[in-house]
Design a protein around this motif. Structure first.
Motif, PDB file in Angstrom:
ATOM      1  N   TRP A 151     -30.041  16.946   1.054  1.00 10.07           N
ATOM      2  CA  TRP A 151     -31.346  16.361   0.790  1.00 10.07           C
ATOM      3  C   TRP A 151     -31.356  15.889  -0.664  1.00 10.07           C
ATOM      4  N   LYS A 152     -31.714  14.624  -0.860  1.00 13.63           N
ATOM      5  CA  LYS A 152     -31.719  14.056  -2.203  1.00 13.63           C
ATOM      6  C   LYS A 152     -33.100  13.530  -2.565  1.00 13.63           C
ATOM      7  N   LEU A 153     -33.489  13.765  -3.821  1.00 16.58           N
ATOM      8  CA  LEU A 153     -34.667  13.143  -4.411  1.00 16.58           C
ATOM      9  C   LEU A 153     -34.181  12.244  -5.535  1.00 16.58           C
ATOM     10  N   GLY A 154     -34.482  10.945  -5.433  1.00 17.76           N
ATOM     11  CA  GLY A 154     -33.964  10.008  -6.422  1.00 17.76           C
ATOM     12  C   GLY A 154     -34.974   8.957  -6.826  1.00 17.76           C
ATOM     13  N   ASP A 171     -26.341  19.198  -7.025  1.00 17.11           N
ATOM     14  CA  ASP A 171     -25.625  18.259  -7.888  1.00 17.11           C
ATOM     15  C   ASP A 171     -26.593  17.242  -8.494  1.00 17.11           C
ATOM     16  N   LEU A 172     -26.276  16.832  -9.711  1.00 18.96           N
ATOM     17  CA  LEU A 172     -26.986  15.744 -10.374  1.00 18.96           C
ATOM     18  C   LEU A 172     -26.196  14.461 -10.163  1.00 18.96           C
ATOM     19  N   GLU A 173     -26.857  13.389  -9.696  1.00 17.02           N
ATOM     20  CA  GLU A 173     -26.191  12.116  -9.430  1.00 17.02           C
ATOM     21  C   GLU A 173     -26.808  11.022 -10.297  1.00 17.02           C
ATOM     22  N   LEU A 174     -25.957  10.279 -11.019  1.00 16.96           N
ATOM     23  CA  LEU A 174     -26.420   9.229 -11.929  1.00 16.96           C
ATOM     24  C   LEU A 174     -25.609   7.955 -11.701  1.00 16.96           C
ATOM     25  N   VAL A 199     -31.250  14.205  -7.702  1.00 18.99           N
ATOM     26  CA  VAL A 199     -30.705  15.550  -7.517  1.00 18.99           C
ATOM     27  C   VAL A 199     -30.497  15.772  -6.020  1.00 18.99           C
ATOM     28  N   ARG A 200     -29.303  16.251  -5.673  1.00 13.95           N
ATOM     29  CA  ARG A 200     -28.961  16.460  -4.262  1.00 13.95           C
ATOM     30  C   ARG A 200     -28.685  17.940  -3.989  1.00 13.95           C
ATOM     31  N   ALA A 242     -21.750   8.948 -11.782  1.00 16.42           N
ATOM     32  CA  ALA A 242     -21.260  10.302 -12.041  1.00 16.42           C
ATOM     33  C   ALA A 242     -21.980  11.290 -11.144  1.00 16.42           C
ATOM     34  N   LYS A 243     -21.286  12.380 -10.863  1.00 11.56           N
ATOM     35  CA  LYS A 243     -21.866  13.484 -10.092  1.00 11.56           C
ATOM     36  C   LYS A 243     -21.471  14.774 -10.790  1.00 11.56           C
ATOM     37  N   TYR A 244     -22.459  15.630 -11.073  1.00 12.16           N
ATOM     38  CA  TYR A 244     -22.216  16.843 -11.860  1.00 12.16           C
ATOM     39  C   TYR A 244     -22.778  18.053 -11.131  1.00 12.16           C
ATOM     40  N   TYR A 245     -21.937  19.052 -10.916  1.00 11.49           N
ATOM     41  CA  TYR A 245     -22.338  20.274 -10.224  1.00 11.49           C
ATOM     42  C   TYR A 245     -23.246  21.123 -11.111  1.00 11.49           C
ATOM     43  N   LEU A 246     -24.438  21.438 -10.614  1.00  8.66           N
ATOM     44  CA  LEU A 246     -25.398  22.223 -11.379  1.00  8.66           C
ATOM     45  C   LEU A 246     -25.364  23.706 -11.030  1.00  8.66           C
TER      46      LEU A 246
END
Length: 279
Positions: free
Chosen positions: A189-192, A229-232, A206-207, A248-252
């Motif tokens: 589930w993503k909110l963007g 994950d943070l997606e930019l 954020v996914r 970019a994708k960064y594991y939170l």
């Protein structure tokens, strides 16, 4: 004066609609009838896990090409091919995980748009497949992993609202293996939000992802894994038909509970470049 105001307002609406139509970086964009959209990506991933006994590091590069064809203005067929290469993974037994740098995957899918005023909706389904033996036959010997092609089906529904200045959206996805005993499944589930300024467009979100695993063997156990994950993404539109960008994708954080191989992720990050061409 009122007529002039009305004309200016109408022109502004027409301009906004046109800008939306040619924003090929927008997550809701599909090529118009008879048009093609090429999306080329190359990315690198770096990750490290720790199961309490050993630490594993993975370095992966991946390239992918997707070509979408507009069957109608709101419906497109998408073909894709990718390759995983330059793989470096340190296993506990120092055994190479992948065979070589030629590990292809293939996909075919469809996407459909529905617009109701400012409310935007897009849905898609994709069939994916790959020859597992070309990937991992050196590591997994004489097991089901290499006996047949990997097959998976995934789908998504994306809903957004065009506010003019920005487009907030949410996305639900589902992925599942086919034709295998484990038949693993994964959901996210993503909110963007998407924003465009003249030649520059940006996307951030954020996914949350979770999956269910069914391990096999004497010590087998089921697992329920979660991650955030943070997606930019940032794109530059050279013109209406061509854009280049970076993402970019960064594991939170997350929680991994596989019974036979519990792994805490110390870090997991992906960076990539992409180019889109409409023709």
């Amino acid at each position: 004066m009122k007529l002039r105001t009305l004309l200016l307002a109408s022109a502004a609406v027409m301009f906004t609609t046109s800008a939306m139509a040619v924003d090929i970086t927008n997550p809701f964009y599909l090529p118009a009838k008879g048009k093609f959209l090429s999306d080329t990506k190359i990315q690198m991933n770096r990750g490290k896990t720790d199961n309490g006994v050993t630490e594993n590091e993975a370095k992966t590069s991946y390239a992918r090409e997707e070509l979408a064809y507009g069957v109608s203005d709101n419906f497109a067929v998408v073909l894709g091919i990718g390759n995983t290469f330059d793989y470096n993974r340190k296993e506990a037994d120092n055994k190479s995980f992948y065979n070589n740098d030629h590990n292809f995957d293939y996909s075919i899918g469809v996407k459909y748009n529905y617009v109701n005023g400012k409310l935007l909706t897009q849905a898609g389904v994709t069939y994916r497949t790959a020859d597992a033996e070309t990937f991992t036959s050196n590591y997994y010997e004489d097991t089901e992993t290499n006996e047949r092609w990997l097959k998976a089906l995934d789908g998504y529904v994306r809903v957004g609202y065009d506010m003019g200045c920005i487009t907030p959206y949410t996305e639900l996805t589902a992925w599942g293996e086919l034709d295998r005993d484990a038949n693993e499944q994964e959901y996210s589930w993503k909110l963007g939000v998407h924003k465009k300024w003249n030649k520059v467009a940006a996307d951030a979100g954020v996914r949350y992802t979770f999956n269910e695993t069914e391990d096999e063997g004497v010590d087998a156990g089921n697992g329920h894994n979660e991650r955030v994950d943070l997606e930019l993404a940032v794109d530059y539109l050279v013109n209406d038909n061509f854009s280049v960008g970076a993402y970019a994708k960064y594991y939170l954080g997350g929680d991994y509970k596989e019974e036979i191989d519990r792994k805490d992720i110390e870090y997991d990050r992906t960076i990539g470049l992409n180019a889109k061409v409409l023709f």
